[in-house]
Design an enzyme around this catalytic site. Structure first.
Site, PDB file in Angstrom:
ATOM      1  N   HIS A 120     -10.034  25.906 -67.288  1.00  0.00           N
ATOM      2  CA  HIS A 120      -9.992  26.968 -66.584  1.00  0.00           C
ATOM      3  C   HIS A 120      -8.702  27.567 -66.784  1.00  0.00           C
ATOM      4  CE1 HIS A 120     -10.599  28.977 -62.373  1.00  0.00           C
ATOM      5  NE2 HIS A 120     -10.243  29.837 -63.388  1.00  0.00           N
TER       6      HIS A 120
ATOM      7  N   HIS B 187      -9.948  21.966 -64.644  1.00  0.00           N
ATOM      8  CA  HIS B 187      -9.057  22.696 -64.440  1.00  0.00           C
ATOM      9  C   HIS B 187      -8.370  22.993 -65.677  1.00  0.00           C
ATOM     10  CE1 HIS B 187      -8.686  21.880 -59.990  1.00  0.00           C
ATOM     11  NE2 HIS B 187      -8.781  20.650 -60.042  1.00  0.00           N
TER      12      HIS B 187
ATOM     13  N   HIS C 185     -13.048  15.811 -64.182  1.00  0.00           N
ATOM     14  CA  HIS C 185     -12.622  16.806 -62.943  1.00  0.00           C
ATOM     15  C   HIS C 185     -11.283  17.668 -63.351  1.00  0.00           C
ATOM     16  CE1 HIS C 185     -11.907  18.066 -58.685  1.00  0.00           C
ATOM     17  NE2 HIS C 185     -10.466  18.169 -58.987  1.00  0.00           N
ATOM     18  N   GLU C 186     -10.170  16.687 -63.805  1.00  0.00           N
ATOM     19  CA  GLU C 186      -8.867  17.389 -64.291  1.00  0.00           C
ATOM     20  C   GLU C 186      -9.252  18.203 -65.673  1.00  0.00           C
ATOM     21  OE1 GLU C 186      -6.701  17.621 -62.080  1.00  0.00           O
ATOM     22  OE2 GLU C 186      -7.475  16.030 -60.856  1.00  0.00           O
TER      23      GLU C 186
END
Length: 602
Positions: free
Chosen positions: A399, A396, A392-393
């Site tokens: 991105h 980020h 998940h992180e």
């Protein structure tokens, strides 16, 4: 868990390779302090443009370039002090750095507050002439347009200066909550059935709720929430202060509500918020089925709130080291192409990540971006949940990396509305990979429960958070009291509504709102649900269409920054969030997995 494993190390005891490389930003604290002086000098330089932005295209361009230069330095400056402060919230030196940073941010905001009113004052025909005179100004067209679209909500120069100066006071509820929750709050130890002492911390709480021993789960639950209960008046006052300052800002800027003000900053219509909550309400039956099945498989007469995290599929080794977690994430995301994977490896091998919990470290997980590279905070616990947190992180982080590589500093910072899409898309791809490569039927069922639990906590639970936040804000706006009793009752009622008749909603859960830090980032939580819905759609396209979908996702979305408004950005990559369809489709996926799991467990 052994006594050694249960011991939380001091920051000084953590191996360097498991910490993030903040020296990539500043080799020493003195270098950081030097940049503080540099920023103050640049602030004085920027102030010289006051009253001149509408005089000529040269003046406007020069100011915008200087503002970009300030942003580049300020990004590193903020990240260094905030990341250092999060390493150990008890460290007064770095808490001081963080406080100095916040003060400087407010000073800069106040000093530059003249810019937006002056840009608004430029007549359309003059602005068009400026664009013709200075070709470089075209780079800032979208930035300028975004200011001018909010004309009704931008105040006079003097008023903007006052609003900016009040910024430091507005940050107080979040700062106080962070210190209370992370630095000052401790929870009573508990013992398991063998009499072994277990520490309850923010990092250990969910793993303790996953324990197969109901006595451990219940004890951990009571330990944590009895502590929050003892601070209920302080917590309620902090959240009320947060809502009051948000309402004040909304009123001063002539918005109908704090919701409208928060969503307008992302150029998102409030209908998106209401569509989400309505879609979830219409699909509550799926959640009730999930709760009913969990109760049945656990074989309990009553399903309690502390039973929501314990595995309902047993005899599966859920220990996953950080090294194994990295390997799994790399394999799962190979579908994203060689470039994507090589950047992931760069992050894994060059200390972008602060891996394990230590005493005083900020709880939870996050990713923060700089132009040099992203920084990721984890509290890795060697289990499936924290493996998915890594995926998940790093979503980020990727991105951020792509946006910074392909956008100027003006447009590199993607908006909050799209912030949870890339992270959750990674999670979805990891789940698909693990299910595809799982040969053990029991392990497969275990993974499916993880997906269902993740769906519950991301889409349903965050929608519940969003509904709580909005109802509480509406009470505040109407002048109704927002006390501990009001907030406790509201939170309890929403848990009854969201989990249905087969759930025993324990009294202690009424205090859960006190431990949700996202309520101090206004109207943030709904975006987990909308982001999850968009991510499910993107992962489906990537898996079904391959490289064309990957290229569109990376090229149009990850690389896009804020070069378009978030709805247009997502639409250009293939997902239209202006309609309820992505949310409805995601909820249909939940029901499909639920049916598959129910069939597998009969």
């Amino acid at each position: 868990m052994s006594d050694t494993e249960n011991k939380i190390p001091l920051r000084s005891e953590v191996a360097v390779e498991n910490t993030w490389a903040l020296e990539d930003l500043y080799a020493t604290d003195d270098d950081w302090k030097a940049d503080m002086e540099r920023l103050k000098s640049m602030m004085q330089q920027a102030c010289k443009y006051q009253g001149k932005l509408s005089q000529s295209s040269e003046q406007l361009l020069a100011f915008l370039k200087l503002q970009d230069d300030v942003t580049v330095i300020l990004t590193d400056f903020i990240n260094y002090s905030f990341r250092r402060a999060d390493e150990d919230t008890r460290n007064t030196t770095y808490q001081g750095f963080k406080s100095q940073t916040n003060s400087l941010i407010v000073s800069l905001s106040s000093a530059l507050s003249f810019a937006e009113p002056e840009i608004l004052s430029i007549p359309d025909e003059t602005l068009e002439q400026f664009y013709q005179e200075q070709a470089e100004l075209s780079v800032y067209k979208r930035y300028i347009h975004d200011i001018r679209r909010k004309k009704a909500h931008i105040l006079s120069n003097a008023e903007e200066k006052i609003m900016a100066a009040a910024g430091e006071m507005a940050q107080a509820p979040d700062e106080i909550y962070g210190l209370l929750n992370n630095a000052d709050m401790t929870f009573p130890d508990i013992t398991d059935s063998n009499g072994k002492q277990l520490h309850v911390t923010h990092g250990s709480f969910i793993p303790l709720l996953q324990n197969s021993d109901v006595k451990v789960r219940k004890a951990a639950f009571e330990s944590l929430y009895s502590t929050y209960d003892s601070l209920k008046n302080t917590s309620a006052a902090l959240l009320a202060a947060q809502m009051k300052q948000l309402q004040f800002n909304a009123d001063m800027r002539h918005y109908d509500s704090a919701l409208a003000a928060a969503l307008d900053s992302n150029n998102v219509d409030t209908a998106v918020y209401y569509n989400l909550i309505e879609a979830v309400h219409e699909n509550m039956d799926a959640m009730y089925k999930y709760v009913r099945l969990r109760k049945k498989l656990l074989g309990v007469e009553e399903l309690h709130m502390y039973d929501l995290y314990t595995p309902i599929v047993s005899d599966v080794d859920s220990y996953i080291s950080f090294e194994d977690a990295k390997a799994n994430v790399l394999d799962a995301l190979a579908v994203m192409g060689e470039d994507y994977v090589s950047i992931l490896k760069e992050g894994f091998n060059n200390r972008w990540i602060d891996v394990y919990e230590n005493v005083g470290k900020r709880s939870g997980a996050y990713s923060a971006g700089t132009r040099k590279h992203p920084y990721v905070l984890l509290n890795h616990n060697n289990d499936l949940n924290t493996e998915f947190t890594l995926a998940h992180e790093m979503g980020h982080a990727m991105h951020t990396y792509y946006s910074n590589e392909h956008q100027s500093i003006t447009y590199a910072g993607y908006l909050i509305f799209v912030a949870e899409v890339a992270s959750t898309c990674n999670e979805s791809l990891l789940m698909h990979y693990m299910l595809e490569h799982c040969e053990d039927e029991n392990e497969r069922k275990y993974l499916m429960t993880h997906f269902l639990d993740g769906f519950r906590t991301t889409l349903f639970r965050q929608a519940q958070f969003a509904e709580f936040e909005h109802i509480a804000h509406r009470k505040m706006q109407k002048g109704e009291p927002v006390t501990k009793d009001v907030l406790n009752e509201l939170w309890h009622e929403l848990n009854v509504q969201y989990y249905g008749p087969d759930m025993r909603v324990d009294d202690e859960i009424s205090y859960e709102w006190m431990r949700i830090p996202h309520f101090y980032t206004p109207y943030y939580v709904y975006q987990y649900s909308t982001g999850y819905s968009a991510a499910v759609a993107f992962s489906k396209k990537i898996l079904e269409e391959g490289k064309p979908a990957v290229d569109k996702y990376i090229g149009n979305f990850l690389c896009g920054g804020c070069s378009k408004n978030p709805i247009e950005l997502l639409k250009s990559a293939g997902v239209d969030m202006s309609t309820p369809k992505p949310v409805d489709d995601a909820l249909n996926v939940f029901e499909d997995y639920l049916k598959q799991f129910e069939t597998a467990t009969k």
